[in-house]
Design an enzyme around this catalytic site. Structure first.
Site, PDB file in Angstrom:
ATOM      1  N   ASP A   1       6.650  37.432  15.686  1.00 52.24           N
ATOM      2  CA  ASP A   1       7.617  37.525  17.054  1.00 52.24           C
ATOM      3  C   ASP A   1       6.808  37.704  18.264  1.00 52.24           C
ATOM      4  OD1 ASP A   1       7.260  40.113  16.111  1.00 52.24           O
ATOM      5  OD2 ASP A   1       9.075  40.695  17.126  1.00 52.24           O
TER       6      ASP A   1
ATOM      7  N   SER B   1       9.500  40.422  12.358  1.00 52.09           N
ATOM      8  CA  SER B   1       8.344  41.018  12.824  1.00 52.09           C
ATOM      9  C   SER B   1       7.004  40.410  11.813  1.00 52.09           C
ATOM     10  CB  SER B   1       8.339  42.463  12.846  1.00 52.09           C
ATOM     11  OG  SER B   1       7.118  42.613  13.817  1.00 52.09           O
TER      12      SER B   1
ATOM     13  N   ASP C   1       5.288  40.506  19.462  1.00 43.56           N
ATOM     14  CA  ASP C   1       5.094  41.801  20.310  1.00 43.56           C
ATOM     15  C   ASP C   1       4.003  42.621  19.855  1.00 43.56           C
ATOM     16  OD1 ASP C   1       6.190  42.383  17.638  1.00 43.56           O
ATOM     17  OD2 ASP C   1       7.975  43.269  18.184  1.00 43.56           O
TER      18      ASP C   1
ATOM     19  N   ASP D   1       1.760  38.881  16.063  1.00 36.93           N
ATOM     20  CA  ASP D   1       2.459  38.776  14.731  1.00 36.93           C
ATOM     21  C   ASP D   1       3.496  37.749  15.119  1.00 36.93           C
ATOM     22  OD1 ASP D   1       3.913  39.949  16.851  1.00 36.93           O
ATOM     23  OD2 ASP D   1       4.830  41.519  15.322  1.00 36.93           O
TER      24      ASP D   1
END
Length: 575
Positions: free
Chosen positions: A303, A149, A305, A301
């Site tokens: 990734d 993340s 999400d 961010d």
């Protein structure tokens, strides 16, 4: 320094022929040159937290590497055969822009295939929400995404998803962990069956984008879309593979991309932290917004999400919204659209978490829908959808900049959320309003809630011990008064007990256990203490509220709430 016996035992295991020569040499080097690093790398097994297994890359059982991920995948393979007997097993794997993500993803695919499991592996980096979508689209029993993340560059991670598209929750998580812990590293099957590994890309991409547009579009006119000026940054992450194309297919043409952050890069060279929760991360995007006179800034961010959003205030200045504010805006917009379409009949719900703004409950009540509140982490919101099939899920969010629109993706989804917030922004601009004015009006209608987050970083083994002790002290000696206000209720999610501190009455809370404490004061303030499940931090979430009789009094009332937050921070010695 003296090293404890259990650490030495773990180190000695990693010097056996089970581990490759390069790994053994790295362990020996650490033994001679960095005993402290050795201790940190071997003092415990890397654990599953709220976001799966996440940690620093390197050798050792407390690090992310081919062996710790291989062992987890072997255990997961064994469990899949128990959970789905006599079924052909399928798994899908995605990965982000981090160092070693692609290599580690192939290692995970190798182990699955060596266990006779059909694997769908994305050929290149993709957003985490696309993994959740692909799992259901391909009819898999599980999915893995390699990501850390928004953690610093030295981190990576391993998130496990189940056949409903959500992250693993009880009882699967405990059973999987138990299966993994029974294994020895020597039992990992690394020899891939390449015939069982199929690479995927364009077909899934197009299906994912099509689904996103269907779920997050609400009749915005083309003229309104054309008049919205957007700045977008992927912060060197995976969203660049999906969000620009989603904008294009949804009809948003006026999109300015921060070029310096367009190329995926695990070093995140233009930011201190690739976390849209941090104002500094959007510095370049805000500069571009001023240059292009943009209406809205969105940054995601690595990734993809979480999303950070900035909009213009009533004076025309760009300001960053916090996660609670974007969650309020998107939830209110969805509820209005569902009501306008005549789709609310008392059998719908929105989702939130125990550390997010209580204002979501006020919004839900006003629209005649249920608000279900779970523990931190979107796996609990996804579980609500599974647990209450008789109810329609409208949307859900949490304060840490995540939101989920509908149930096509069963995790926080910055692709759909980005489109949704732009739909809102385009519509209100076309009506002569603004996102900021909409937020202020929500405060007038439902109460002015203001939140603030304090994060204290405590790294390493010593830091973990300090965080644990802080939670012990707060449990054993609960605060009776905060900022001159009596604490009326203490909720302890570790013991599942809610205690009225004025009457001494106790009741059991029907929620999974978690290391969280929440104080409620007599003036309606809420203070939550929670160790992070994914970072070496303890977090304190502060929420205060009051009535706002008119938008004209916004600044004055906000100052009162800011002062109250400041006094709570001082009273609890959090500064």
């Amino acid at each position: 320094m003296e090293i404890k016996q259990h650490i030495l035992d773990a180190v000695n295991e990693w010097l056996t022929p089970t581990f490759d020569k390069t790994t053994q040499e790295a362990v020996i080097e650490m033994m001679t040159s960095s005993p402290k690093d050795l201790e940190e790398s071997f003092y415990k097994n890397l654990e599953f937290g709220t976001g799966g297994m996440r940690g620093v890359m390197g050798v050792g059982n407390n690090r992310i590497n081919k062996y710790t991920l291989g062992k987890s995948t072997q255990g997961l393979s064994d469990y899949l055969k128990i959970a789905f007997p006599d079924q052909p097993l399928k798994a899908v794997i995605a990965f982000d822009c981090r160092h070693n993500s692609k290599t580690l993803a192939k290692t995970v695919a190798d182990v699955f295939s060596a266990n006779g499991i059909q694997v769908y592996l994305f050929s290149d980096l993709r957003p985490t929400p696309e993994l959740s979508f692909a799992l259901k689209y391909l009819g898999c029993q599980c999915g893995i995404v390699l990501t850390a993340s928004h953690n610093p560059p030295e981190y990576n991670g391993y998130k496990v998803y189940w056949q409903d598209g959500g992250q693993i929750v009880p009882p699967q998580d405990g059973a999987i962990i138990e299966t993994i812990e029974k294994l020895n590293y020597s039992q990992i099957k690394f020899d891939a069956d390449e015939n069982l590994i199929q690479y995927i890309d364009a077909e899934i991409d197009q299906a994912f984008i099509k689904s996103t547009i269907e779920n997050a579009s609400f009749g915005t006119s083309q003229e309104a879309k054309d008049n919205l000026n957007i700045v977008f940054t992927s912060l060197h992450g995976t969203s660049i593979t999906a969000i620009p194309e989603t904008f294009a297919q949804a009809g948003y043409k006026n999109v300015n991309i921060v070029e310096e952050q367009r190329v995926p890069n695990g070093d995140f060279p233009t930011v201190k932290s690739p976390n849209p929760e941090e104002p500094e991360a959007l510095t370049l995007a805000l500069a571009l917004a001023d240059k292009t006179n943009a209406d809205i800034v969105v940054g995601t961010d690595p990734d993809c999400d979480r999303l950070g959003v900035a909009v213009r205030n009533n004076e025309g200045q760009m300001i960053l919204l916090n996660g609670n504010q974007t969650m309020i805006l998107m939830t209110a917009f969805l509820l209005k659209e569902w009501k306008k379409a005549g789709k609310i009949n008392g059998k719908q719900f929105v989702g939130s978490t125990i550390v997010s703004t209580p204002m979501i409950m006020e919004l839900a009540t006003a629209y005649g829908v249920e608000c279900k509140v779970g523990l931190t982490g979107f796996k609990w919101i996804a579980k609500m959808i599974k647990d209450f099939p008789e109810l329609e899920f409208i949307g859900g969010g949490e304060e840490s900049f995540g939101f989920m629109v509908g149930d096509a993706v069963r995790d926080k989804d910055a692709v759909a959320a980005t489109l949704l917030i732009c739909e809102l922004a385009a519509q209100v601009k076309a009506n002569g309003s603004s996102v900021y004015k909409e937020l202020q009006q929500s405060y007038v209608e439902h109460g002015f809630y203001k939140e603030h987050l304090i994060s204290l970083t405590k790294k390493g083994m010593d830091g973990l011990a300090e965080i644990n002790q802080m939670m012990v002290d707060m449990r054993n000696n609960p605060v009776k008064e905060i900022n001159g206000q009596r604490v009326v209720m203490l909720e302890d999610y570790k013991s599942s007990i809610a205690k009225n501190l004025l009457t001494g009455e106790e009741e059991t809370m029907d929620m999974p256990k978690s290391d969280v404490l929440i104080y409620y004061t007599e003036d309606g303030s809420k203070i939550c203490a929670r160790p992070s499940g994914t970072e070496p931090k303890i977090k304190f979430y502060i929420s205060v509220n009051t009535e706002l009789d008119s938008v004209e009094n916004f600044t004055e009332v906000e100052a009162v709430l800011n002062e109250k937050i400041k006094n709570i921070i001082t009273a609890m010695q959090l500064s």
